[in-house]
Write a protein that holds these residues in place. Sequence first.
Motif, PDB file in Angstrom:
ATOM      1  N   TYR A 255       0.878  -1.150  -0.175  1.00 45.90           N
ATOM      2  CA  TYR A 255      -0.104   0.011  -0.056  1.00 45.90           C
ATOM      3  C   TYR A 255       0.937   1.220  -0.046  1.00 45.90           C
ATOM      4  N   LEU A 256       1.943   1.315   0.929  1.00 43.27           N
ATOM      5  CA  LEU A 256       2.574   2.503   0.984  1.00 43.27           C
ATOM      6  C   LEU A 256       3.552   2.799  -0.219  1.00 43.27           C
ATOM      7  N   THR A 257       3.840   1.522  -1.005  1.00 42.99           N
ATOM      8  CA  THR A 257       4.579   1.897  -2.436  1.00 42.99           C
ATOM      9  C   THR A 257       3.876   2.220  -3.230  1.00 42.99           C
ATOM     10  N   LEU A 258       2.577   1.835  -3.383  1.00 48.01           N
ATOM     11  CA  LEU A 258       1.597   2.031  -4.382  1.00 48.01           C
ATOM     12  C   LEU A 258       0.839   3.326  -4.333  1.00 48.01           C
ATOM     13  N   PHE A 259       0.481   3.620  -3.083  1.00 50.03           N
ATOM     14  CA  PHE A 259      -0.426   4.596  -3.022  1.00 50.03           C
ATOM     15  C   PHE A 259       0.200   5.942  -2.142  1.00 50.03           C
ATOM     16  N   ALA A 260       0.776   5.852  -1.300  1.00 49.21           N
ATOM     17  CA  ALA A 260       1.143   6.817  -0.224  1.00 49.21           C
ATOM     18  C   ALA A 260       2.251   7.684  -1.048  1.00 49.21           C
ATOM     19  N   HIS A 261       2.994   7.274  -1.925  1.00 50.83           N
ATOM     20  CA  HIS A 261       4.222   8.014  -2.438  1.00 50.83           C
ATOM     21  C   HIS A 261       3.546   8.526  -3.952  1.00 50.83           C
ATOM     22  N   HIS A 262       2.519   8.674  -3.962  1.00 49.57           N
ATOM     23  CA  HIS A 262       2.144   9.183  -5.432  1.00 49.57           C
ATOM     24  C   HIS A 262       1.770  10.826  -5.437  1.00 49.57           C
ATOM     25  N   LYS A 263       2.249  11.355  -4.596  1.00 48.40           N
ATOM     26  CA  LYS A 263       2.170  12.786  -4.769  1.00 48.40           C
ATOM     27  C   LYS A 263       3.212  13.331  -5.581  1.00 48.40           C
ATOM     28  N   GLU A 264       2.719  14.141  -6.249  1.00 47.62           N
ATOM     29  CA  GLU A 264       3.838  14.947  -7.215  1.00 47.62           C
ATOM     30  C   GLU A 264       3.379  16.552  -7.273  1.00 47.62           C
ATOM     31  N   LEU A 265       4.611  17.134  -7.537  1.00 49.14           N
ATOM     32  CA  LEU A 265       4.578  18.536  -7.379  1.00 49.14           C
ATOM     33  C   LEU A 265       3.756  19.029  -8.772  1.00 49.14           C
ATOM     34  N   ARG A 266       2.873  20.200  -8.675  1.00 50.11           N
ATOM     35  CA  ARG A 266       2.400  20.509  -9.831  1.00 50.11           C
ATOM     36  C   ARG A 266       3.517  21.495 -10.556  1.00 50.11           C
ATOM     37  N   HIS A 267       4.355  21.800  -9.900  1.00 50.60           N
ATOM     38  CA  HIS A 267       5.497  22.933 -10.592  1.00 50.60           C
ATOM     39  C   HIS A 267       6.781  21.983 -10.149  1.00 50.60           C
ATOM     40  N   HIS A 268       7.242  21.629 -11.202  1.00 53.46           N
ATOM     41  CA  HIS A 268       8.573  20.764 -11.046  1.00 53.46           C
ATOM     42  C   HIS A 268      10.051  21.571 -10.713  1.00 53.46           C
ATOM     43  N   ASN A 269       9.985  22.898 -11.024  1.00 54.73           N
ATOM     44  CA  ASN A 269      11.289  23.781 -10.834  1.00 54.73           C
ATOM     45  C   ASN A 269      10.925  25.003 -10.633  1.00 54.73           C
ATOM     46  N   GLN A 270      11.987  25.823 -10.171  1.00 51.31           N
ATOM     47  CA  GLN A 270      11.713  27.101  -9.794  1.00 51.31           C
ATOM     48  C   GLN A 270      11.172  27.914 -10.886  1.00 51.31           C
ATOM     49  N   ALA A 271      11.203  27.853 -12.073  1.00 50.21           N
ATOM     50  CA  ALA A 271      11.018  28.713 -13.250  1.00 50.21           C
ATOM     51  C   ALA A 271       9.566  28.567 -13.296  1.00 50.21           C
ATOM     52  N   GLN A 272       8.962  27.119 -13.086  1.00 47.79           N
ATOM     53  CA  GLN A 272       7.476  26.891 -13.449  1.00 47.79           C
ATOM     54  C   GLN A 272       6.736  27.350 -12.221  1.00 47.79           C
ATOM     55  N   LEU A 273       7.438  27.390 -11.102  1.00 51.25           N
ATOM     56  CA  LEU A 273       6.648  27.869  -9.897  1.00 51.25           C
ATOM     57  C   LEU A 273       6.480  29.447 -10.000  1.00 51.25           C
ATOM     58  N   LEU A 274       7.558  30.150 -10.556  1.00 52.18           N
ATOM     59  CA  LEU A 274       7.699  31.394 -10.575  1.00 52.18           C
ATOM     60  C   LEU A 274       6.417  31.949 -11.696  1.00 52.18           C
ATOM     61  N   LYS A 275       6.512  31.154 -12.903  1.00 52.27           N
ATOM     62  CA  LYS A 275       5.586  31.643 -13.835  1.00 52.27           C
ATOM     63  C   LYS A 275       4.037  31.451 -13.534  1.00 52.27           C
ATOM     64  N   ALA A 276       3.850  30.053 -12.375  1.00 48.80           N
ATOM     65  CA  ALA A 276       2.355  30.047 -12.099  1.00 48.80           C
ATOM     66  C   ALA A 276       1.891  30.804 -10.932  1.00 48.80           C
ATOM     67  N   ILE A 277       2.657  31.164 -10.103  1.00 48.27           N
ATOM     68  CA  ILE A 277       2.042  31.868  -8.883  1.00 48.27           C
ATOM     69  C   ILE A 277       1.322  33.116  -9.206  1.00 48.27           C
ATOM     70  N   PRO A 278       1.861  33.771 -10.013  1.00 41.20           N
ATOM     71  CA  PRO A 278       1.022  35.147 -10.305  1.00 41.20           C
ATOM     72  C   PRO A 278      -0.412  34.881 -10.714  1.00 41.20           C
ATOM     73  N   VAL A 279      -0.463  33.907 -11.627  1.00 40.91           N
ATOM     74  CA  VAL A 279      -1.582  33.477 -12.475  1.00 40.91           C
ATOM     75  C   VAL A 279      -2.519  33.102 -11.397  1.00 40.91           C
ATOM     76  N   THR A 280      -2.186  32.002 -10.462  1.00 40.98           N
ATOM     77  CA  THR A 280      -3.057  31.214  -9.606  1.00 40.98           C
ATOM     78  C   THR A 280      -3.460  32.049  -8.378  1.00 40.98           C
ATOM     79  N   ALA A 281      -2.331  32.801  -7.984  1.00 43.55           N
ATOM     80  CA  ALA A 281      -2.709  33.844  -6.683  1.00 43.55           C
ATOM     81  C   ALA A 281      -3.836  34.758  -7.396  1.00 43.55           C
TER      82      ALA A 281
END
Length: 129
Positions: free
Chosen positions: A22-48
Amino acid sequence: MKVYIGAVGALILAGCVVAIGYLTLFAHHKELRHHNQAQLLKAIPVTATAELRHRGFTLSKPLRCWNMHEATPKKMRVACAGTTTKDEKVQVIGAAEAKVQEEYFTILIDGRPLVQNVACLGADCHPKD
């Protein structure tokens, strides 16, 4: 008695195998929406901006955002500033942690939290706005 002990041992072992699976298949399936600093910087003004609009706040001009100096590839950090049409100061802080695959966002209006340490903003939380 030996059969009973063996059966209990087998049940404990089976439970451990199921828990690990269960832990292997389900608990670690989290994933970042923004995979790097540039993506985060680009997304925040729009989403905020979308989150502010969703909560009844309108910006007088687009948010000004920048990479925070303590940002690293594993601990991404972005800050934004702006002003509402009612001349309220807006601050936005976004963080993403690669190790735990989690993102956190805080929006302050005149220094008071509008949202604090939420996992998403704007269309990421309210897809049909």
